[in-house]
Scaffold this motif. Sequence first.
Motif, PDB file in Angstrom:
ATOM      1  N   THR A  41      65.949  76.024  18.510  1.00 26.91           N
ATOM      2  CA  THR A  41      65.466  76.746  19.682  1.00 26.91           C
ATOM      3  C   THR A  41      65.939  78.197  19.632  1.00 26.91           C
ATOM      4  O   THR A  41      66.692  78.599  18.761  1.00 26.91           O
ATOM      5  N   GLY A  42      65.480  78.986  20.619  1.00 23.52           N
ATOM      6  CA  GLY A  42      65.844  80.390  20.666  1.00 23.52           C
ATOM      7  C   GLY A  42      65.045  81.206  19.672  1.00 23.52           C
ATOM      8  O   GLY A  42      63.966  80.817  19.216  1.00 23.52           O
ATOM      9  N   ASP A  43      65.574  82.385  19.312  1.00 21.54           N
ATOM     10  CA  ASP A  43      64.913  83.211  18.309  1.00 21.54           C
ATOM     11  C   ASP A  43      65.908  83.548  17.213  1.00 21.54           C
ATOM     12  O   ASP A  43      67.029  83.043  17.191  1.00 21.54           O
ATOM     13  N   ASN A  44      65.510  84.426  16.292  1.00 26.59           N
ATOM     14  CA  ASN A  44      66.373  84.729  15.157  1.00 26.59           C
ATOM     15  C   ASN A  44      67.572  85.577  15.540  1.00 26.59           C
ATOM     16  O   ASN A  44      68.602  85.539  14.861  1.00 26.59           O
ATOM     17  N   GLU A  45      67.452  86.370  16.601  1.00 30.06           N
ATOM     18  CA  GLU A  45      68.571  87.202  17.026  1.00 30.06           C
ATOM     19  C   GLU A  45      69.627  86.398  17.770  1.00 30.06           C
ATOM     20  O   GLU A  45      70.824  86.684  17.656  1.00 30.06           O
TER      21      GLU A  45
END
Length: 746
Positions: A517-521
Amino acid sequence: MKRKLNYYLLILPLLALFSSCSRDVFDEYYARPDYLENPIYQRLDELGNFKNFTALIEKAGYKDILSKSGYWTMFAPNDDAFTAYFQESGFSDVTKIDEATAAKIVRYALVYNAFREDQLSDYQSSAGWVPDNSFRRRTAFYDSFVTKTIDGLPKVIVGSNRNGVNNYVAGDNNNKYVTYFTDEYFTAAGLSATDFNYFYPDKEYTGFNLFDGGVKEADIIAENGIIHEVDKVNLPLMNIDQYLESKSEYSEFRQMLENNLVDYVFNQAATTTYRNFTGNSEDVFVKAYDPTLVFAPNNENFIKSEDNDGQSDAYTMIVPEDEPLKEFIRTILLKNYASLTALPQYVFQDFFNAHMIQRAVWPSTPGSYTNGLGEDIRFDFNTDITDKKILSNGFFYGANKVQKSNLFYSVYTSAYLDPKYTFATRIYNDATGFKEMISNINQKFTIFLPSDAVLRSLGFEYDGRFSSWVYISPVNGAADSAINARNRLIRVLYNCIVLTPDGELDNIATTSGMIRTGDNELPGEYIKWDHNRIYAAGNQTGGVQTYVNIIGSEEQQNGTTYYIDNVPKYSEELQGLVIARLAATNPQFNSFYQYLRNSSIYNSTTGKIEGVELGTSYTFVIPNTAAIAKAILAGDLPSNPATASLGERDVIADFIRYHIIVNKTASNDGLVTGQYETLRKDQIGDPTYVGIISNAGSLSFKDETTVNSIGGENPAANFIPASSNNLADRSLIHLVDNYLTLPKIQ
């Protein structure tokens, strides 16, 4: 007495002589120099081709002002300009122009401070002159108080002269600006005659124009300023607020704006000024725009970060015509609401900021600007713009479409424009960065969206009285603090956001797998899906498997929203308990677990591993039975997991720590590769590291030792897919086919 009288009779003529000489010297010293030109009014009069304009100066009551010392710039229309004006306006000659109109023409032609042509393109900043950075100047004209019917009652109104909360400053008359076009400014800004002709297609760009008129002669010097002869009579232009009111084709846009983001606020200072000026007794109200808007459309000043910043920039508003706006309202804004009056206030704030730019947007370079939401401007200025106007406080563009804002066409929209999902929307908007993330239409996301009803069933509530979150456990009735309740919900909803650039979850109904989940940052936790169901580590607490069912979906421009009947919960169970449960069900975990269970760093009752904390990311590398046997044979582990030797117990503790990677959760998805710190420290307290190589479908771990105690380079420990990717709190637990050898002291 007589002698005294004779003395006075003698001295008085001498005093008169000396006094006369002194006065002549004084007058000669302070006399007006012969080389000075006459003041503006007299210069216009003597030049001979401003007869109509000088007549208006007299009628407006400005002859005396312009005949005295001062420091002005006058854009003076010549007599030919008035000939054209008479034909256009219906006045037969200058005598038919009334005093009010005369005052408008004169005051709007009069600019504060004297500027030669080569100075007009420079910006008077607080730090000094900035060359070629200006295209506007403040005039002596401003609108006075007006009376309008508001909500059925007459009110005396004055416009805002500032943006934001403090929308009115006493003593600022909200003077209007003129706009001019010079080669110097155009060259510095990368503009050209194309930008001029976009607004004035039938006029000639001369290199120095005032609006659509030409400057026939510049830099006519006067004692009290500079005169620029122009070939067009200019009446004060409307500001954006006034133009909107005057154009029926934008009535939908204006009505939405007026109904939702305008207040009429009593102002004592303005009331006092009005009463002193008129002798009337009415109260005065400031027409105040919502302070969240990037500018007030009736504010004639610019930002006022500096007194003269209106010289160098202006506002822009792009306004959709009624028909495309009605379609947008019907299909987007009211998709889940019965009427505009039911929409939350923030929707209107965002919609109008999407069409407002706190810059002057030149038509040849719209890609250089962002709107009040920080988005690029999504209009084709060749095909989408139907109305182009330079106004007194900025640029106005009428459009045949609505700005395609991220907020109305992204997965964020699914919650944002649906009253069933206000909890999620509130968290998205609450300085979490979620809104900016999932509303970015240049990245593809999948979100799992729980309704307010679902979140309430899980113990969440929002207390509007105190603007705070509430969480009461549905299991034991324990209540969290407001901040902990908010943090709990933030983590739950972040588990529901997945970056899916390649549509990884498009076929969620017919496939199964695992994804981060989330993003790459800001990577989140891992969740799993299985044929229209999802689950996270918290849905497996205590070994009991529960699922989150997908009950609907909606496609947006940047991905898919899946509506869910539960949430992918994060785990509050210690990772050691998960490892113990794996060992009980899979013998390949048991050899490692026996060393863990009997080690000095593990509490078998609570599942606590010393140094491992809930809420921190980890990767657990668990050697299988054969790998543990290999470590024993090599002398890297004692043969007895329950050894009483302190030295051997220390070896076991270090072995376990070296197989726990901290602050990083790695899987076989290619997202994590490199050297990462382990829980184990060396003899002097420095971190030790393990290499991770992750590719789509494979995952391996490599220690720092090139030669181990039984000879040769220790091979990488490869994960065993069928027994790996086990979920725990912010962690993954993998079974591998080798063990990691501790670095040797050189």
